[in-house]
Write a protein that holds these residues in place. Structure first.
Motif, PDB file in Angstrom:
ATOM      1  N   ASP A  91     -25.139  75.088  91.364  1.00  0.00           N
ATOM      2  CA  ASP A  91     -24.671  75.316  92.738  1.00  0.00           C
ATOM      3  C   ASP A  91     -24.883  76.770  93.163  1.00  0.00           C
ATOM      4  O   ASP A  91     -25.305  77.038  94.282  1.00  0.00           O
ATOM      5  N   GLN A  92     -24.591  77.691  92.248  1.00  0.00           N
ATOM      6  CA  GLN A  92     -24.790  79.113  92.560  1.00  0.00           C
ATOM      7  C   GLN A  92     -26.277  79.414  92.769  1.00  0.00           C
ATOM      8  O   GLN A  92     -26.649  80.157  93.668  1.00  0.00           O
ATOM      9  N   PHE A  93     -27.100  78.815  91.948  1.00  0.00           N
ATOM     10  CA  PHE A  93     -28.553  79.012  92.062  1.00  0.00           C
ATOM     11  C   PHE A  93     -29.042  78.478  93.410  1.00  0.00           C
ATOM     12  O   PHE A  93     -29.736  79.177  94.156  1.00  0.00           O
ATOM     13  N   ASP A  94     -28.646  77.254  93.720  1.00  0.00           N
ATOM     14  CA  ASP A  94     -29.111  76.629  94.970  1.00  0.00           C
ATOM     15  C   ASP A  94     -28.629  77.407  96.197  1.00  0.00           C
ATOM     16  O   ASP A  94     -29.376  77.586  97.156  1.00  0.00           O
ATOM     17  N   PHE A  95     -27.377  77.874  96.146  1.00  0.00           N
ATOM     18  CA  PHE A  95     -26.831  78.601  97.287  1.00  0.00           C
ATOM     19  C   PHE A  95     -27.587  79.912  97.514  1.00  0.00           C
ATOM     20  O   PHE A  95     -27.995  80.238  98.642  1.00  0.00           O
ATOM     21  N   ALA A  96     -27.793  80.659  96.440  1.00  0.00           N
ATOM     22  CA  ALA A  96     -28.462  81.968  96.574  1.00  0.00           C
ATOM     23  C   ALA A  96     -29.918  81.805  97.006  1.00  0.00           C
ATOM     24  O   ALA A  96     -30.406  82.560  97.854  1.00  0.00           O
ATOM     25  N   VAL A  97     -30.597  80.822  96.449  1.00  0.00           N
ATOM     26  CA  VAL A  97     -32.003  80.631  96.824  1.00  0.00           C
ATOM     27  C   VAL A  97     -32.093  80.154  98.279  1.00  0.00           C
ATOM     28  O   VAL A  97     -32.978  80.565  99.033  1.00  0.00           O
ATOM     29  N   SER A  98     -31.134  79.332  98.661  1.00  0.00           N
ATOM     30  CA  SER A  98     -31.123  78.844 100.038  1.00  0.00           C
ATOM     31  C   SER A  98     -30.894  80.004 101.010  1.00  0.00           C
ATOM     32  O   SER A  98     -31.582  80.126 102.031  1.00  0.00           O
ATOM     33  N   LEU A  99     -29.941  80.868 100.689  1.00  0.00           N
ATOM     34  CA  LEU A  99     -29.627  81.986 101.595  1.00  0.00           C
ATOM     35  C   LEU A  99     -30.696  83.088 101.522  1.00  0.00           C
ATOM     36  O   LEU A  99     -31.154  83.598 102.539  1.00  0.00           O
ATOM     37  N   ASN A 100     -31.107  83.443 100.329  1.00  0.00           N
ATOM     38  CA  ASN A 100     -32.009  84.592 100.167  1.00  0.00           C
ATOM     39  C   ASN A 100     -33.474  84.256 100.470  1.00  0.00           C
ATOM     40  O   ASN A 100     -34.205  85.122 100.944  1.00  0.00           O
ATOM     41  N   VAL A 101     -33.889  83.026 100.158  1.00  0.00           N
ATOM     42  CA  VAL A 101     -35.316  82.708 100.257  1.00  0.00           C
ATOM     43  C   VAL A 101     -35.618  81.643 101.318  1.00  0.00           C
ATOM     44  O   VAL A 101     -36.466  81.842 102.186  1.00  0.00           O
ATOM     45  N   LYS A 102     -34.900  80.536 101.239  1.00  0.00           N
ATOM     46  CA  LYS A 102     -35.222  79.423 102.137  1.00  0.00           C
ATOM     47  C   LYS A 102     -35.015  79.820 103.598  1.00  0.00           C
ATOM     48  O   LYS A 102     -35.748  79.370 104.487  1.00  0.00           O
ATOM     49  N   SER A 103     -34.033  80.695 103.847  1.00  0.00           N
ATOM     50  CA  SER A 103     -33.803  81.155 105.223  1.00  0.00           C
ATOM     51  C   SER A 103     -35.029  81.906 105.745  1.00  0.00           C
ATOM     52  O   SER A 103     -35.373  81.809 106.928  1.00  0.00           O
ATOM     53  N   MET A 104     -35.697  82.628 104.865  1.00  0.00           N
ATOM     54  CA  MET A 104     -36.914  83.356 105.281  1.00  0.00           C
ATOM     55  C   MET A 104     -38.038  82.366 105.584  1.00  0.00           C
ATOM     56  O   MET A 104     -38.797  82.539 106.538  1.00  0.00           O
ATOM     57  N   PHE A 105     -38.138  81.343 104.761  1.00  0.00           N
ATOM     58  CA  PHE A 105     -39.123  80.272 104.997  1.00  0.00           C
ATOM     59  C   PHE A 105     -38.914  79.700 106.397  1.00  0.00           C
ATOM     60  O   PHE A 105     -39.858  79.585 107.196  1.00  0.00           O
ATOM     61  N   HIS A 106     -37.670  79.399 106.737  1.00  0.00           N
ATOM     62  CA  HIS A 106     -37.384  78.778 108.036  1.00  0.00           C
ATOM     63  C   HIS A 106     -37.624  79.743 109.201  1.00  0.00           C
ATOM     64  O   HIS A 106     -38.190  79.355 110.222  1.00  0.00           O
ATOM     65  N   ALA A 107     -37.196  80.985 109.032  1.00  0.00           N
ATOM     66  CA  ALA A 107     -37.356  81.974 110.114  1.00  0.00           C
ATOM     67  C   ALA A 107     -38.848  82.227 110.377  1.00  0.00           C
ATOM     68  O   ALA A 107     -39.294  82.265 111.523  1.00  0.00           O
ATOM     69  N   ILE A 108     -39.606  82.370 109.304  1.00  0.00           N
ATOM     70  CA  ILE A 108     -41.041  82.670 109.452  1.00  0.00           C
ATOM     71  C   ILE A 108     -41.779  81.461 110.030  1.00  0.00           C
ATOM     72  O   ILE A 108     -42.668  81.597 110.866  1.00  0.00           O
ATOM     73  N   GLN A 109     -41.345  80.270 109.606  1.00  0.00           N
ATOM     74  CA  GLN A 109     -41.961  79.046 110.139  1.00  0.00           C
ATOM     75  C   GLN A 109     -41.789  78.975 111.661  1.00  0.00           C
ATOM     76  O   GLN A 109     -42.676  78.506 112.375  1.00  0.00           O
ATOM     77  N   ALA A 110     -40.670  79.472 112.150  1.00  0.00           N
ATOM     78  CA  ALA A 110     -40.420  79.451 113.597  1.00  0.00           C
ATOM     79  C   ALA A 110     -41.195  80.540 114.324  1.00  0.00           C
ATOM     80  O   ALA A 110     -41.648  80.352 115.452  1.00  0.00           O
ATOM     81  N   VAL A 111     -41.351  81.706 113.687  1.00  0.00           N
ATOM     82  CA  VAL A 111     -41.932  82.851 114.403  1.00  0.00           C
ATOM     83  C   VAL A 111     -43.465  82.868 114.381  1.00  0.00           C
ATOM     84  O   VAL A 111     -44.088  83.388 115.308  1.00  0.00           O
ATOM     85  N   VAL A 112     -44.071  82.308 113.347  1.00  0.00           N
ATOM     86  CA  VAL A 112     -45.523  82.429 113.221  1.00  0.00           C
ATOM     87  C   VAL A 112     -46.280  81.818 114.419  1.00  0.00           C
ATOM     88  O   VAL A 112     -47.187  82.466 114.965  1.00  0.00           O
ATOM     89  N   PRO A 113     -45.924  80.617 114.879  1.00  0.00           N
ATOM     90  CA  PRO A 113     -46.657  80.078 116.042  1.00  0.00           C
ATOM     91  C   PRO A 113     -46.548  80.989 117.270  1.00  0.00           C
ATOM     92  O   PRO A 113     -47.515  81.121 118.035  1.00  0.00           O
TER      93      PRO A 113
END
Ligand code: NAD
Length: 243
Positions: free
Chosen positions: A93-115
């Motif tokens: 749970d700690q692993f999933d939470f940190a990866v979601s906040l630290n990394v996956k959020s960047m994936f989502h933000a960049i996915q929105a901004v690149v177009p």
């Protein structure tokens, strides 16, 4: 007023305190139009930003919608948390939470901004990683190091994919920086004075960094002065990673 970011719109996550706040302040001082976001409403109250909004970066829909509405020229992905512990102290749970906040959020933000940036044929994406990543290890930073290493890989992938579209994507890798959460981590050890001494000793420069020093690098990477750099992990750590 200095004009290094004149007219550029910047979207910043986790800008309520620490490095994100310093980036917000320096960007505004450089005449950028800043949309500052953070999960903590209180912290947004005294920021000099043009626009503020409560935003939890783990909420993909809201994150992407706000980015699309604002249509930024600069995206600063600053949100990140530190999990303390070795691999033996780390739960799924700690692993999933940190990866979601630290990394996956960047994936989502960049996915929105690149177009949006492809449309403008320009843009600068800045991800706040850490020197504790694929660069160096640190005690009790298993999940943190994994997540920050992933940010370097993410940065290089995005940079390579869109280098011909006028989009740059860089990662800032700070060492130990004087921010509210750093003081909390020192308190949490149970011996603040000793922990501070140990943290200072990690830097050959004999001190910890200031959030404004990290923000100055962010201004450079956001501005046209850095037009010839992309896909890099920019280390700023008082020499911690030299030895
Ligand atoms: P901090 O840890 O003191 O503050 C973090 C901010 O993030 C707070 O304002 C908090 O409200 C916000 N936040 C927390 N969860 C959020 C979420 N889900 N959505 C949006 N905002 C959220 O700040 P800091 O120490 O400057 O850290 C900022 C970034 O810099 C992090 O990614 C951190 O890993 C990185 N970093 C910090 C250091 C350091 O020594 N301080 C070193 C290397 C890297």
């Amino acid at each position: 007023m200095s004009m290094r970011l004149n007219g550029k719109k910047a979207f910043i996550t986790a800008s309520g305190q620490g490095i994100g706040k310093a980036i917000c302040e320096k960007f505004v001082a450089e005449n950028s139009e800043v949309y500052a976001t953070d999960i903590n409403e209180e912290l947004l109250k005294n920021l000099p930003a043009d626009r503020t909004s409560v935003l939890d970066v783990t909420h993909k829909k809201l994150l992407q919608a706000e980015i699309k509405k604002f249509n930024p020229d600069i995206l600063v992905n600053c949100a990140g948390i530190v999990h303390a512990g070795s691999i033996l102290d780390s739960s799924d749970d700690q692993f999933d939470f940190a990866v979601s906040l630290n990394v996956k959020s960047m994936f989502h933000a960049i996915q929105a901004v690149v177009p949006l940036m492809i449309e403008k044929k320009s843009g600068s994406i800045i991800n706040i990683g850490s020197v504790v990543s694929s660069i160096i290890g640190a005690p009790n930073r298993f999940i943190y190091g994994v997540s920050k290493a992933a940010i370097i890989g993410l940065t290089k992938s995005v940079a390579l994919e869109f280098v011909s579209k006028g989009i740059r994507c860089n990662c800032i890798c700070p060492g130990t920086v004087d921010t509210p959460s750093l003081h909390q981590r020192l308190e949490d050890t149970g011996d603040y004075e000793k922990a501070m001494k140990d943290f200072v000793a990690r830097q050959p420069m004999g001190r910890i960094g200031k959030s404004g020093e990290i923000a100055s690098l962010a201004v450079y990477l956001a501005s046209d002065e850095s037009n010839f750099t992309t896909g890099q992990a920019h280390i700023i750590d008082g020499g911690w990673s030299i030895g």
